[in-house]
Design an enzyme around this catalytic site. Structure first.
Site, PDB file in Angstrom:
ATOM      1  CB  SER A 114      -1.724   7.315  -3.872  1.00  0.00           C
ATOM      2  OG  SER A 114      -2.988   6.792  -3.499  1.00  0.00           O
ATOM      3  CB  THR A 162       0.695  -3.369  -0.906  1.00  0.00           C
ATOM      4  OG1 THR A 162       0.062  -2.227  -0.304  1.00  0.00           O
ATOM      5  CG2 THR A 162       0.680  -3.201  -2.423  1.00  0.00           C
ATOM      6  CE1 TYR A 171       0.150   7.189   1.114  1.00  0.00           C
ATOM      7  CE2 TYR A 171      -1.943   7.169  -0.062  1.00  0.00           C
ATOM      8  CZ  TYR A 171      -0.636   6.729   0.070  1.00  0.00           C
ATOM      9  OH  TYR A 171      -0.117   5.840  -0.851  1.00  0.00           O
ATOM     10  CB  ILE A 182       4.440  -0.728  -5.278  1.00  0.00           C
ATOM     11  CG1 ILE A 182       2.909  -0.821  -5.142  1.00  0.00           C
ATOM     12  CG2 ILE A 182       4.814  -0.196  -6.652  1.00  0.00           C
ATOM     13  CD1 ILE A 182       2.250  -1.746  -6.114  1.00  0.00           C
ATOM     14  CB  SER A 193       6.862  -5.193   1.646  1.00  0.00           C
ATOM     15  OG  SER A 193       6.514  -3.893   2.103  1.00  0.00           O
TER      16      SER A 193
END
Length: 319
Positions: A202, A262, A227, A77, A75
């Site tokens: 990211s 996403t 993250y 990217i 799913s």
């Protein structure tokens, strides 16, 4: 005649060090600056502006016969990357944790691209044991790997510890990326000098300094901060890999996809997703640089900012 009792006086002394104030202001400034810069450059409007400099010929190149391994490919990217490379003739190995969702993704890509050389590899990227098993199985295929895309990522807001004893975000984003890259290197060497390892970071990494507290043990757990820190570490790892293995004919690259809509973003950052509804990039727009890197003939290694900036102005600065 009695005098009125004196009013009680309460004095509160608050001592704040100049260092604490400075750190607070610095953090606030960085957060604001990142938000403004991100809104202007990482959203759909930023993509449309930067796309005026795209060269269509670069993205039209075929890579028939190239073997590409993509993690987290069912799913977002990862799926867009798998679809984009398959549509250009590559043999694609989609590494997914969930067998059913992976099979469904493989079937859709085969059907829409007409390329039957799209395969599923089941592996849990949060498990070192699973990654070792996957790399061992792949070596038995005795085929070269031209492209490894470290795309699998996770933002878990609550602290979760894996069966191997690692914090879950760290296990997927850092340890999983590290183990997959190191274990697949001997296979990638077979396709030198065309081999490329691409790690999808990211935009959040811009707001996170490097830290030695990789499993977030020293303070109250914050999934978003963890993250972002993990993604900053990925960029640092790319630098180190480029330095360590620069003589092996393998190119190491890190990039980030901007702010894309996403399933992962919708699940992990629902407020962010709702606030930017209609303004976020599509998965295809987010995956453009990941797809571009295997297609280009002559690019340097390590820091992409100078070489690939015309394609989306968001390849990660690693210096």
């Amino acid at each position: 005649m009695q005098s009125a009792p004196p009013n009680p006086t309460i004095r509160i002394q608050i001592r704040v060090s100049l260092l604490s104030v400075a750190m607070f202001l610095l953090k606030a400034w960085r957060s604001t600056a990142f938000g403004v810069y991100g809104y202007l450059n990482f959203t759909k409007s930023g993509f449309l502006e930067h796309s005026k400099d795209f060269n269509p010929e670069d993205m039209a190149r075929r890579i028939d016969g190239k073997n590409c391994v993509i993690t987290g490919a069912n799913s977002g990217i990862g799926y867009a990357t798998a679809h984009g490379l398959a549509s250009r003739g590559a043999t694609v190995y989609m590494v997914c944790r969930n067998k059913e969702r992976g099979e469904d993704a493989v079937s859709k890509i085969q059907s829409s691209t007409g390329n039957q050389n799209v395969h599923l590899e089941v592996c849990d990227l949060s498990s070192v044991r699973d990654i070792k098993s996957f790399s061992s199985r792949f070596k038995e295929k005795d085929i070269p790997v031209h492209v490894l895309v470290n795309n699998a990522g996770l933002l878990e807001n609550k602290r979760v510890t894996t069966s191997e004893g690692y914090e879950l975000n760290f296990a997927v984003n850092v340890l999983g990326t590290y183990c997959m890259t190191e274990l697949m290197l001997p296979i990638l060497e077979k396709s030198q000098p065309d081999a490329r390892i691409i790690t999808v970071s990211s935009g959040g990494m811009y707001a996170a300094p490097l830290t030695t507290d990789l499993q977030f043990n020293s303070s109250k757990f914050d999934g978003v901060t963890q993250y972002s820190s993990n993604k900053r570490v990925q960029v640092a790892l790319t630098e180190k890999w480029a330095e360590k293995y620069g003589d092996k004919g393998i190119g190491f690259y890190s990039m980030h996809p901007g702010w894309a809509e996403t399933p992962g973003v919708a699940k992990s950052l629902p407020s962010f997703s709702k606030s930017f509804e209609g303004k976020l990039r599509t998965s295809d727009e987010g995956a453009d640089t990941v797809i571009c890197l295997p297609l280009k003939h002559h690019i340097g290694t390590g820091n992409l900012f100078a070489e690939i900036a015309p394609y989306n102005n968001r390849s990660v600065e690693t210096k």
